[in-house]
Structures are given as structure tokens and as C-alpha cells.
Design an enzyme around this catalytic site. Structure first.
Site, PDB file in Angstrom:
ATOM      1  N   ARG A 143     -45.447 -89.754  25.447  1.00  0.00           N
ATOM      2  CA  ARG A 143     -45.602 -89.871  26.872  1.00  0.00           C
ATOM      3  C   ARG A 143     -44.398 -89.602  27.738  1.00  0.00           C
ATOM      4  NH1 ARG A 143     -48.695 -92.859  23.785  1.00  0.00           N
ATOM      5  NH2 ARG A 143     -46.791 -93.016  22.678  1.00  0.00           N
ATOM      6  N   THR A 144     -43.318 -89.947  27.531  1.00  0.00           N
ATOM      7  CA  THR A 144     -42.286 -89.918  28.656  1.00  0.00           C
ATOM      8  C   THR A 144     -41.925 -88.489  28.501  1.00  0.00           C
ATOM      9  OG1 THR A 144     -41.460 -91.953  28.035  1.00  0.00           O
ATOM     10  CG2 THR A 144     -39.690 -90.718  29.392  1.00  0.00           C
TER      11      THR A 144
ATOM     12  N   LYS B 171     -22.994 -82.069  15.471  1.00  0.00           N
ATOM     13  CA  LYS B 171     -21.879 -81.576  15.061  1.00  0.00           C
ATOM     14  C   LYS B 171     -20.883 -82.542  15.564  1.00  0.00           C
ATOM     15  CE  LYS B 171     -23.318 -76.954  15.435  1.00  0.00           C
ATOM     16  NZ  LYS B 171     -22.846 -75.375  16.318  1.00  0.00           N
TER      17      LYS B 171
ATOM     18  N   ARG C 165     -33.005 -89.249  27.252  1.00  0.00           N
ATOM     19  CA  ARG C 165     -33.493 -90.406  26.427  1.00  0.00           C
ATOM     20  C   ARG C 165     -32.426 -90.341  25.426  1.00  0.00           C
ATOM     21  NH1 ARG C 165     -39.180 -92.358  24.075  1.00  0.00           N
ATOM     22  NH2 ARG C 165     -39.286 -93.159  26.275  1.00  0.00           N
TER      23      ARG C 165
ATOM     24  N   HIS D  21     -35.411 -98.908  30.792  1.00  0.00           N
ATOM     25  CA  HIS D  21     -36.512 -97.725  31.059  1.00  0.00           C
ATOM     26  C   HIS D  21     -37.241 -97.506  32.422  1.00  0.00           C
ATOM     27  CE1 HIS D  21     -39.268 -94.760  29.820  1.00  0.00           C
ATOM     28  NE2 HIS D  21     -39.751 -95.311  28.701  1.00  0.00           N
TER      29      HIS D  21
HETATM   30  C1  NCD Z   1     -41.736 -97.304  25.234  1.00  0.00           C
HETATM   31  C2  NCD Z   1     -40.215 -96.788  24.920  1.00  0.00           C
HETATM   32  O1  NCD Z   1     -39.971 -95.692  24.474  1.00  0.00           O
HETATM   33  O2  NCD Z   1     -39.420 -97.827  25.399  1.00  0.00           O
HETATM   34  N1  NCD Z   1     -42.218 -96.018  25.271  1.00  0.00           N
HETATM   35  C3  NCD Z   1     -42.584 -95.338  26.021  1.00  0.00           C
HETATM   36  O3  NCD Z   1     -41.839 -94.819  26.842  1.00  0.00           O
HETATM   37  N2  NCD Z   1     -43.930 -95.202  26.723  1.00  0.00           N
HETATM   38  C4  NCD Z   1     -42.007 -98.156  24.409  1.00  0.00           C
HETATM   39  C5  NCD Z   1     -41.826 -98.307  22.831  1.00  0.00           C
HETATM   40  O4  NCD Z   1     -41.575 -97.359  22.147  1.00  0.00           O
HETATM   41  O5  NCD Z   1     -42.416 -99.407  22.091  1.00  0.00           O
END
Ligand code: NCD
Length: 305
Positions: free
Chosen positions: A53-54, A83, A104, A132
Site C-alpha cells: 500500500r505505502t 554491498k 522505508r 509511520h
Molecule cells: C503497516 C506498516 O508497514 O507499518 N503497513 C502499512 O504501511 N500499511 C502495518 C504492518 O505492516 O503491519
């Protein structure tokens, strides 16, 4: 230019501004008339951890606004990080190619490390078990839409409150609003870190901790379920023991208020039964879709537009 690193950098005025702009994005998309404000801009998505999703909503957001995307989908193995290159060096390089970085990373604090050396905005798309913030803004957008307000609400936050970064950042934002109360439902191994409890005390938000799901469900206006974060465990056996500590199923639907809203950042891996999906209170798929509007708003905000 603005970095977006943690929920703590947002005040109510800024949250309202982003949510309002996200609302405009939703309208513009429904009319098929999105201002192409990112034309000529390149967004780099650097993902050192899995994402559906993100990453895809950030990429869609950039493309919908007329921008372009460069992408590192599997950075830990596909980039020079494999590396041994440091996050600072990688950021210095990529910031010379792109106008904005969405990152991320499995390690807490790495978005901040990147931002410290980046001449372009860095957006934290999740750093370890820490924060997040963009998920939290889409959570608040969804709560406002579904529950009609952001204050005077009781939240049951359920599951992995220790490692769940969405919980950490979302409760930080919600604690800005008066009258919000929290019921934290977690096994004792996965309780909310003390610093978030200290924050709630400081801001005078009342909260209770319990291991009893039913206690949280009956009082909640919003139920926020989480996945037990397998990737943060050092012991597989411990994860297996805890992974389905709480399952929201048909029986839980009978325990919550008629007006309750059920949220989950997703992915779910069993903690919400599929039989719950058709209940109108199950808002998690709508929540995920809202991520697109909110991330469109955030790209504009971070680029100072
Ligand atoms: C969440 C995350 O990555 O922290 N997912 C997301 O971004 N929608 C929650 C999760 O992974 O459980």
C-alpha cells in the site's frame, strides 16, 4: 521544502491543513481533473522493507499529480546497501537525482539520518518499529470521514503495540485532540512502550491497559487492529505464540457499538476474519484507499507547493 519524519512534528493546524488538501485531492480525482503540480518532478521511492500500500500509493500519488517516479523496491538486496553502503551515502546520491525521497527502512531513526544529509525532502514511510507518520495522517483522514470527528473518541488499539509503528504515530497525533481516550489491548510481551504512555499523561489523555479484548471492544468508537510484527521478533517461537493473540471475528462484531469504526493499516494475517469485511463498520479497505489522497497532499506539502 519539508521533511516528514515523525508524528510529533505535526500540530493540529498542520494536520487539518493536510486533511483538507487530501479532501480536495479526492474530489479532483473523482472528477478526473487533478492539477499537474508535480510536472517535471521526480520522486524516488527507496524501500528497504516490503510494502504494498505505502509504496504503490506514493507512486500513484506522484503519477496522478503529473510527476515521475524512480524506484528501489527491494533496497536491502538490490541496492548498494547490500554491498555495505551507508544510508547517508545512498541518500546523498539519490538526492542528486530526485526532487523528493520516500523511504522505508527496517531500522529505527534511519529516515532521520537520511534527512540530515538530504538537500531534498525526505518522507518517512516507516522506520523499524518507530514511526509511520503518513499512515497516521490517512488514519486520521479516515476517522474524520467515518466517525465524523477527531475528538471525544474512545479508541481500542489492539495487538502488537510494542513494535506497531502505526500505533505509535497515530496515537501521537490523536493525543492532540481533547477528550480522546485509549484502551490498549495487548499481551504483556507486546505492551505499548513507556514513552507513549508518558506522552498521553502529559497531554492528559486517559488510557487503560488490558489483556482482555472484550473490555476494549464494548467501549470503543474506533477499533484499531494491528498485525503482530513478525519481522521484529528475534524468536520465531515467540512470534508463533503471539501472532493470533487477538482475532476480530463475527463474535467481536456483536460486541462493538453500532456506530463503531474498524480500522487496520493492513496487511492482515488472520487477526481480522474475512467474515468481518462485509460489515459496514469494517473501514480498512476504505482506509487504504484514502492513503492515495493523503499522500498526494503530502507530496505537495513536502515540496512546498
Ligand atoms: C503497516 C506498516 O508497514 O507499518 N503497513 C502499512 O504501511 N500499511 C502495518 C504492518 O505492516 O503491519
Amino acid at each position: 521544502m519539508k521533511h516528514i519524519l515523525s508524528a510529533g512534528q505535526f500540530n493540529k493546524a498542520l494536520i487539518e491543513k493536510i486533511l483538507e488538501s487530501a479532501g480536495k485531492m479526492e474530489k479532483a480525482l473523482s472528477k478526473g481533473k487533478v492539477p499537474q503540480k508535480l510536472a517535471g518532478k521526480i520522486v524516488a521511492c527507496l524501500f528497504f522493507e516490503p510494502s504494498t500500500r505505502t509504496r504503490l500509493s506514493f507512486e500513484t500519488a506522484a503519477l496522478r499529480l503529473g510527476g515521475q517516479v524512480i524506484d528501489m523496491e527491494n533496497g536491502s538486496v538490490s541496492s548498494s546497501a547490500f554491498k555495505g553502503e551507508s544510508i547517508s551515502d545512498t541518500t546523498k546520491i539519490v538526492s542528486g537525482f530526485a526532487d523528493l525521497i520516500v523511504m522505508r527502512h527496517p531500522q529505527d531513526g534511519f529516515a532521520e539520518l537520511a534527512a540530515a544529509v538530504s538537500p531534498v525532502p525526505v518522507i518517512n514511510a516507516g522506520d523499524g518499529g518507530n514511526q509511520h507518520p503518513t499512515q497516521s495522517l490517512l488514519d486520521l483522514y479516515t476517522i474524520k470521514k467515518e466517525a465524523g470527528r477527531l475528538r471525544d473518541l474512545t479508541f481500542a488499539m489492539v495487538g502488537d503495540l510494542l513494535y506497531g509503528r502505526t500505533i505509535h504515530s497515530t496515537l501521537t497525533m490523536l493525543s492532540l485532540y481533547p477528550g480522546n481516550k485509549f484502551i490498549f489491548v495487548a499481551p504483556k510481551q507486546l505492551k505499548l512502550p513507556q514513552k507513549y504512555k508518558d506522552l498521553l499523561k502529559k497531554r492528559k489523555n486517559s488510557f487503560v491497559e488490558t489483556e482482555d479484548l472484550a473490555e476494549g471492544l464494548k467501549q470503543a468508537d474506533v477499533v484499531y487492529m494491528t498485525r503482530v510484527q513478525k519481522e521484529r521478533f528475534s524468536s520465531k517461537a515467540e512470534y508463533e505464540k503471539l501472532k493470533l493473540a487477538y482475532v476480530f471475528d463475527k463474535k467481536a462484531l456483536r460486541q462493538i457499538k453500532k456506530s463503531a469504526v474498524i480500522l487496520h493499516a493492513l496487511p492482515r494475517v488472520g487477526e481480522i476474519a474475512e467474515e468481518v469485511d462485509k460489515d459496514p463498520r469494517a473501514a480498512y479497505f476504505r482506509q487504504a484507499k484514502n492513503g492515495l489522497y493523503v499522500r498526494m497532499a503530502l507530496l505537495e506539502y513536502a515540496l512546498g507547493m
